[in-house]
Design a protein around this motif. Structure first.
Motif, short mmCIF file in Angstrom:
data_model
loop_
_atom_site.label_atom_id
_atom_site.label_comp_id
_atom_site.label_asym_id
_atom_site.label_seq_id
_atom_site.Cartn_x
_atom_site.Cartn_y
_atom_site.Cartn_z
N VAL A 64 9.31 -12.96 32.94
CA VAL A 64 9.72 -12.77 34.33
C VAL A 64 10.85 -11.75 34.42
N LEU A 65 11.80 -11.82 33.51
CA LEU A 65 12.88 -10.83 33.52
C LEU A 65 12.31 -9.42 33.37
N ALA A 66 11.39 -9.25 32.42
CA ALA A 66 10.82 -7.92 32.20
C ALA A 66 10.03 -7.47 33.42
N ALA A 67 9.27 -8.39 34.02
CA ALA A 67 8.47 -8.03 35.19
C ALA A 67 9.36 -7.63 36.36
N ASP A 68 10.53 -8.23 36.44
CA ASP A 68 11.44 -7.95 37.55
C ASP A 68 12.40 -6.80 37.24
N GLY A 69 12.26 -6.18 36.09
CA GLY A 69 13.11 -5.04 35.79
C GLY A 69 14.43 -5.40 35.13
N TRP A 70 14.57 -6.64 34.67
CA TRP A 70 15.79 -7.08 34.00
C TRP A 70 15.61 -7.16 32.48
N GLY A 71 14.65 -6.46 31.94
CA GLY A 71 14.39 -6.55 30.50
C GLY A 71 15.62 -6.23 29.66
N MET A 82 4.17 -2.75 32.23
CA MET A 82 3.72 -2.11 33.46
C MET A 82 2.86 -0.91 33.13
N VAL A 83 1.88 -0.77 33.90
CA VAL A 83 0.88 0.24 33.60
C VAL A 83 1.30 1.58 34.22
N THR A 84 1.21 2.63 33.42
CA THR A 84 1.49 3.97 33.96
C THR A 84 0.17 4.71 34.03
N ASN A 85 -0.54 4.46 35.10
CA ASN A 85 -1.93 4.89 35.16
C ASN A 85 -2.15 6.03 36.15
N GLN A 86 -1.07 6.68 36.55
CA GLN A 86 -1.15 7.67 37.62
C GLN A 86 -2.13 8.79 37.27
N GLN A 87 -2.05 9.25 36.02
CA GLN A 87 -3.00 10.28 35.63
C GLN A 87 -3.78 9.75 34.44
N THR A 88 -4.95 10.25 34.24
CA THR A 88 -5.74 9.79 33.12
C THR A 88 -6.10 10.99 32.25
N ASN A 89 -6.41 10.69 31.01
CA ASN A 89 -6.79 11.76 30.09
C ASN A 89 -8.30 11.95 30.16
N ALA A 90 -8.70 13.21 30.37
CA ALA A 90 -10.11 13.50 30.59
C ALA A 90 -10.96 13.15 29.37
N GLU A 91 -10.39 13.23 28.19
CA GLU A 91 -11.19 12.98 26.99
C GLU A 91 -11.43 11.50 26.74
N ILE A 92 -10.82 10.63 27.54
CA ILE A 92 -11.04 9.19 27.38
C ILE A 92 -12.18 8.77 28.31
N ARG A 93 -13.23 8.20 27.72
CA ARG A 93 -14.39 7.75 28.51
C ARG A 93 -14.12 6.41 29.18
N ARG A 94 -14.75 6.18 30.30
CA ARG A 94 -14.79 4.85 30.89
C ARG A 94 -15.97 4.10 30.27
N GLY A 95 -15.81 2.79 30.10
CA GLY A 95 -16.91 1.96 29.62
C GLY A 95 -17.26 2.23 28.17
N ARG A 96 -18.27 1.51 27.70
CA ARG A 96 -18.73 1.66 26.32
C ARG A 96 -19.97 2.54 26.33
N LEU A 109 4.20 6.72 25.20
CA LEU A 109 4.76 6.24 23.94
C LEU A 109 6.17 5.68 24.09
N ASN A 110 6.98 6.32 24.90
CA ASN A 110 8.38 5.91 24.98
C ASN A 110 8.69 4.97 26.14
N ASP A 111 7.67 4.50 26.82
CA ASP A 111 7.89 3.44 27.80
C ASP A 111 8.40 2.21 27.05
N PRO A 112 9.63 1.77 27.35
CA PRO A 112 10.17 0.67 26.54
C PRO A 112 9.37 -0.62 26.66
N ARG A 113 8.54 -0.76 27.70
CA ARG A 113 7.75 -1.99 27.84
C ARG A 113 6.40 -1.91 27.14
N ARG A 114 6.05 -0.75 26.64
CA ARG A 114 4.76 -0.60 25.98
C ARG A 114 4.71 -1.41 24.68
N ALA A 115 5.65 -1.13 23.79
CA ALA A 115 5.64 -1.78 22.48
C ALA A 115 5.96 -3.27 22.62
#
Lengths: 345, 345, 345, 345
Positions: B241-248, D1-15, D297-303
């Motif tokens: 919840v902290l991370a989701a709310d930006g308090w990570g 949190m998802v950073t989905n604003q732009q997508t990479n063209a070389e990544i396919r949707r679906g299988r 890569l450097n989104d602190p919430r990714r890892a």
């Protein structure tokens, strides 16, 4: 415990190629009729924590926290409770056409909804199956925000996603054969009565225990919609929150663990008596060489692994099904086999 | 794992009769200074789920879900962060008088707040202890609604109640002796350095691991207020919840399990840097014949049972203490022993 | 939900000074008679995960993972099931003498066991209380290894420690008065019938909901021994393990949440029918100004917060009590009030 | 949190439909080389609770509690650590033949193991992929007892089943293209560096986040084998049990929650330094219209969603891969992109 010593010859291994030629991906959403939308919202949204996507004058569109499709539970205002339709997602628009052609040729009566005719959906195919169950098939859904990592919004039972339908029909064996051969469903587990006759089957397209279960009973009726939660604690929290909010009497059965499916379950009756299940802890079923698990109806560990007996209402009550022809609730016929274990409370 | 082969002679078994004659029941609430009340409420109430009892122009009074006393966390607006006071509940008004008389005779400077002078409280006794920690004692608290079974209101970390204070002082041995002999605290567990000298003590009046821990460090400083949650899942939910709310970034250490106390822990820094702990899974300690558990400072399982090293900030940073004489933050003196294990991150 | 609008005048607030002058610390261990030690060990040790401290020719001494006293559950071979004794720990040997003198003066018949006469114990005082319950008091117990952090040994229900006794007597009001006034027990919560008469009381010395509960019923009988587990998942795991090991029929009631006490519970019948409870999630009760919580017998949330009705056996069955005079099981008298809620399954 | 604003063209949707024509069902088992079988069993079986199916003179075959295939983890005695092979299950024997033909035509060097040549398996196809990863494909596995409902046997981390491989290669984009186009893997989530170049991809055949992840790094190397557990508490229990058994130093990273995949994770190094992951809480991914989730890569919430930085060893260390031609460990080449986020501990 599994009683797998003998198998029933009529139960196929794996998921057969469907005669319809349609690639059904998964069960996707269910529609219940409710008599009071505000009361339904209080139960489903305010207490259980379903996410509200949209509401119109007569319909509430809800989803789970992990879902990005527009809705997985539709609540439509009606003068009586009942089941509106059971929707499956297919791989493509072509699958819809193949399926429509196939079932029309078999004498069923497919009808179409244009894209957007049901809010949040592309073109939809509808027909009552040979047993009367009101099926819908759709390939395209409006995409909405997925809230999986919005933990700040988690509430109530923290419902993640739609999981399955459970239905009652008088002739389970025929229903199994139709869903298996025509639509390509595989059987994960099944139940036989003391005479070894098929009493219920759990049928899957997606890779867990089921998308639809078909049980012997008065039918056609929809027994419940199952929603997936991440773990048993979500189920216990649902009980606590329901009781705190004054909905304690909605708890019909459980919490407990099913022997069949291994699921940790809770059965609730919504304010109109429609039944839903909170469901966790089943398993991955991806392999085509899966050997269906056979249970006997009176094995005390089948219904509840811990030995608890289900209440009689769990067998007596279920939702009547709407006809797509006239919107009326379909008449039912009695079960062909005895419709419950020897022991219920 | 416990290293109990030898014991320190200066550590008493059991809870001694206090020389002050005052029956201290338990640690009860802590006061932090915060620079922005709105931001503090966003963190503590909106995200962590503390219950708000009352807010005045400059102070926010919070409590946990199981508490019926008016407050267990007080956040007072101030120009700088810091610790306002550490409050203990005593059995009766007479205990307050006995304690005031006893500490005055010892040269401390008790002062009184009349009933209601601090909102939600009866008459309160305050003094800085011989090490500078700002103590408050109170017998009567305004009773408010207990929300233990209002599961519909559970949110965030689902904080149940205040549990303990953790403080740093330069001379731990003297502080142990004062809390033990004068106030009647028992020692549940303690830490010695490589030379066998007492490095920290966990001291209790109520029947679990501690009401106050005193650690060797720059002091007087308040290291953290500990709040009790029912289980590790509440701690994990707090992180989500902290991370989701930006308090990570408020997550300083953990989640993890302490060797000492066995507690499942999470340390957070509030928006002003004041530190709180979410704390679960310690144990009942009711018996007077309890043998204090001895740990060595550099035992890798002491700090985190799983072997994780604490961050340097956990030793470097703590809240300065307010003086009851002038409201100024007290100067500190350096620790008498080396102030951390050999290995931190 | 609490129905606290009116209170019963005969229920005291806080823990009174006991007339006996004996400082009782807590309930400590219980003894059940079992007809087959091997079968009892299979149930309690192999499946439920109790720790075996020692076994003699006719007795099995068990404890929980957090306990350092020699035993908290004694299973003694006997020709019939039943309750041997209910033991409380006192602060000192002097407390034993004071108590013996006090109860002898009141006409009870105290007897002594020398140190070591019961394995793992110092000198013990025994007497049947005025209602026939077989009480034991002891100050000193042999200390054994505490396994709290031996997570590698955790199994089954992961039982942590003894928590409480629950007993049935015909005259609850008299029993409450004796335990309160003579022994100094406080009342945390209580139940009244529809006429407002005291139907059951939860009595505590240690700082949680109870050390002994006394319920209206045929008595003297011991209803159950309660053992503390850390969380609801331990309770669910107990169900799963019991069912997997073939002990599913031992599950009598639950899992569920009590309204009264807030505890998450599971009631089991051992192979001889003696009843135990797995118990989690009650609360800290340290304050002397606690206001006892009042429930009405027929409040559906009292017994199970979620509304589930208890089974009739839960009221019908309980263990007969041994007399210290001749080792015979004591006769019982019927309850003075109706002995169950209006609705049971 | 998802950073989905732009997508990479070389990544396919679906299988996509695989060019190889082979229907790969899922990742199935991994083989690690270990230098001491007894020590490996102590770690994997005695502490972590993997189920031992069979042991030969030089190999240990293990599986999870929900699995019915003969093995999902193979530990083979060798003079040095390393990754032996990564096995996928295909739908039929024909799929093996199609795949062998296809990769031979592309210049790879397929070789065959006859049925039973590797214990517990039917005919197997092996080849090093274009990047050097040692792949195996098999359609038939010996069926053994499934222990899902043998809760009495649950121990340690309660490992349920194999979930995925994670590998490092110098050219992630080429590897993504090969697995996607040739083998038909879909992409669930992916990572780009600050320049928007593909840094890692999570690839799936079965219906969850991945069967194999391919990360930018020195390669070919196997980063870890991921095993699925039911919930975060199984992960915490793993930590407790490892520490209690003296394996605390095997904990390299976590417990924590990944932003990417949402999984609750724990990374362990076995006694030979081979890495495994305990993994819970990802999600169902069945729909062909899934939009791959893009992370920087450097989104602190990714890892770690909570903001914790991974340790440098997590990027530095990985298992070398065996060549099927000579059994030697393959040489590695450096990563084409910078091989870690800007911040590690």
């Amino acid at each position: 415990m599994v009683t797998n010593q003998q198998t029933n010859a009529e139960i196929r291994r794996g998921r057969p190629e469907p005669r319809s030629g349609a690639n059904i991906i998964r069960s996707a959403h269910g529609e219940y009729r409710v008599t009071d939308l505000g009361r339904a919202r209080a139960f489903y949204v305010d207490t259980l924590g379903f996410v509200e996507t949209e509401q119109t004058a007569d319909t509430l569109y809800l989803r789970g926290l992990e879902e990005r499709d527009h809705h997985s539970l539709v609540l439509r205002k009606s003068s009586t409770p009942g089941a509106g339709h059971l929707a499956f997602k297919v791989a493509s628009e072509d699958d819809l056409d193949r399926l429509a052609h196939h079932v029309a040729a078999a004498g069923l009566k497919p009808c179409w909804l244009a894209s957007g005719e049901e809010i949040g959906q592309g073109r939809a195919l509808r027909f009552n199956d040979p047993f009367g169950l009101p099926l819908e098939f759709v390939a395209e859904m409006t995409q909405v925000e997925r809230l999986l990592q919005r933990f700040d919004l988690y509430r109530g039972a923290q419902v993640m996603r739609f999981d399955h339908f459970n239905c009652q029909v008088p002739d389970v064996r025929a229903a199994y054969e139709w869903y298996s051969a025509e639509l390509g469903f595989g059987c994960s587990e099944y139940t036989v009565d003391d005479a070894g006759r098929i009493w219920a089957t759990w049928l899957q397209r997606k890779q867990n225990v089921h998308d639809i279960a078909v049980m012997n009973g008065t039918g056609p009726r929809v027994h419940h919609f199952g929603f997936w939660v991440t773990d048993p604690l979500s189920v216990l929290r649902a009980c606590d929150v329901l009781a705190a909010d004054g909905w304690g009497s909605s708890i019909e059965r459980g919490p407990g663990r099913h022997g069949l499916s291994n699921a940790f379950f809770l059965y609730l009756r919504d304010p109109d008596g429609n039944r839903i299940e909170m469901y966790a802890n089943d398993y991955l079923l991806a392999d085509p060489d899966w050997e269906p698990i056979r249970w006997t109806l009176n094995d005390p560990r089948r219904a509840t692994f811990w030995g608890h007996m289900p209440p009689a209402s769990w067998f007596d009550d279920a939702a009547l099904c709407e006809s797509f022809e006239d919107g009326q609730l379909l008449p039912t016929a009695p079960a062909q086999l005895y419709d419950r274990p020897d022991h219920v409370t």
